[in-house]
Design a protein around this motif. Sequence first.
Motif, PDB file in Angstrom:
ATOM      1  N   LEU A  49       3.121  -0.778   9.785  1.00 29.88           N
ATOM      2  CA  LEU A  49       1.644  -0.824  10.642  1.00 29.88           C
ATOM      3  C   LEU A  49       0.934   0.201  11.880  1.00 29.88           C
ATOM      4  CD1 LEU A  49       0.890  -4.045  12.749  1.00 29.88           C
ATOM      5  CD2 LEU A  49       0.002  -3.517  10.521  1.00 29.88           C
ATOM      6  N   ALA A  50       3.105   0.457  12.068  1.00 25.04           N
ATOM      7  CA  ALA A  50       2.515   2.263  12.729  1.00 25.04           C
ATOM      8  C   ALA A  50       2.458   3.667  11.725  1.00 25.04           C
ATOM      9  CB  ALA A  50       3.693   2.913  12.889  1.00 25.04           C
ATOM     10  N   GLY A  51       3.262   3.065  10.255  1.00 20.44           N
ATOM     11  CA  GLY A  51       2.787   4.362   9.127  1.00 20.44           C
ATOM     12  C   GLY A  51       0.893   4.195   8.190  1.00 20.44           C
ATOM     13  N   VAL A  52       0.740   3.078   8.492  1.00 21.71           N
ATOM     14  CA  VAL A  52      -1.024   3.025   8.465  1.00 21.71           C
ATOM     15  C   VAL A  52      -1.648   3.385   9.443  1.00 21.71           C
ATOM     16  CG1 VAL A  52      -2.791   0.238   8.230  1.00 21.71           C
ATOM     17  CG2 VAL A  52      -0.421   0.618   7.002  1.00 21.71           C
ATOM     18  N   TRP A  53      -1.092   3.814  10.606  1.00 19.63           N
ATOM     19  CA  TRP A  53      -2.382   4.021  11.495  1.00 19.63           C
ATOM     20  C   TRP A  53      -1.533   5.756  11.191  1.00 19.63           C
ATOM     21  CZ3 TRP A  53      -4.880   2.149  15.657  1.00 19.63           C
ATOM     22  CH2 TRP A  53      -5.271   3.729  16.657  1.00 19.63           C
ATOM     23  N   ALA A  54      -0.431   5.860  11.430  1.00 19.42           N
ATOM     24  CA  ALA A  54       0.280   7.436  10.890  1.00 19.42           C
ATOM     25  C   ALA A  54      -1.070   7.921   9.315  1.00 19.42           C
ATOM     26  CB  ALA A  54       1.056   7.469  10.475  1.00 19.42           C
ATOM     27  N   ILE A  55      -1.368   7.470   8.488  1.00 21.47           N
ATOM     28  CA  ILE A  55      -2.027   7.589   8.108  1.00 21.47           C
ATOM     29  C   ILE A  55      -3.287   7.925   8.476  1.00 21.47           C
ATOM     30  CG2 ILE A  55      -2.921   6.980   5.486  1.00 21.47           C
ATOM     31  CD1 ILE A  55      -1.857   4.856   5.139  1.00 21.47           C
ATOM     32  N   SER A  56      -3.809   7.993   9.118  1.00 20.27           N
ATOM     33  CA  SER A  56      -5.172   8.227   9.623  1.00 20.27           C
ATOM     34  C   SER A  56      -4.618  10.102  10.668  1.00 20.27           C
ATOM     35  CB  SER A  56      -5.791   7.670  11.223  1.00 20.27           C
ATOM     36  OG  SER A  56      -4.886   8.032  12.302  1.00 20.27           O
ATOM     37  N   PHE A  57      -3.300  10.551  10.468  1.00 20.61           N
ATOM     38  CA  PHE A  57      -3.015  11.757  11.556  1.00 20.61           C
ATOM     39  C   PHE A  57      -3.665  12.831  10.154  1.00 20.61           C
ATOM     40  CE2 PHE A  57       0.617  10.099  13.877  1.00 20.61           C
ATOM     41  CZ  PHE A  57      -0.438   9.185  14.826  1.00 20.61           C
ATOM     42  N   PHE A  58      -3.591  12.887   8.778  1.00 18.21           N
ATOM     43  CA  PHE A  58      -4.337  13.413   8.003  1.00 18.21           C
ATOM     44  C   PHE A  58      -5.524  14.313   8.261  1.00 18.21           C
ATOM     45  CE2 PHE A  58      -0.642  11.845   6.032  1.00 18.21           C
ATOM     46  CZ  PHE A  58       0.530  12.642   5.635  1.00 18.21           C
TER      47      PHE A  58
END
Length: 74
Positions: A49-58
């Motif tokens: 879930l953190a990886g999915v959230w981290a996509i938003s950083f882009f």
Amino acid sequence: MIDKLVLVLVVIGALNWGSIGIFQFDLVAALFGGQASMISRIVYTLVALAGVWAISFFFRDTEVHHETARERRI
């Protein structure tokens, strides 16, 4: 706050995958009683879930505008 937690979880996931790739050792499974244990599955899920959230950083505007003390006086 949540972004820092996400980054911590992503780093945990990256280190775990690194240990699997280099040493064939699953650190999360070793710490929490195997891959099938409930705690390990929760950690794996939180990392995912953190990886999915981290996509938003882009897609975020990360440019920070700092005002210097001199600019504030003008």
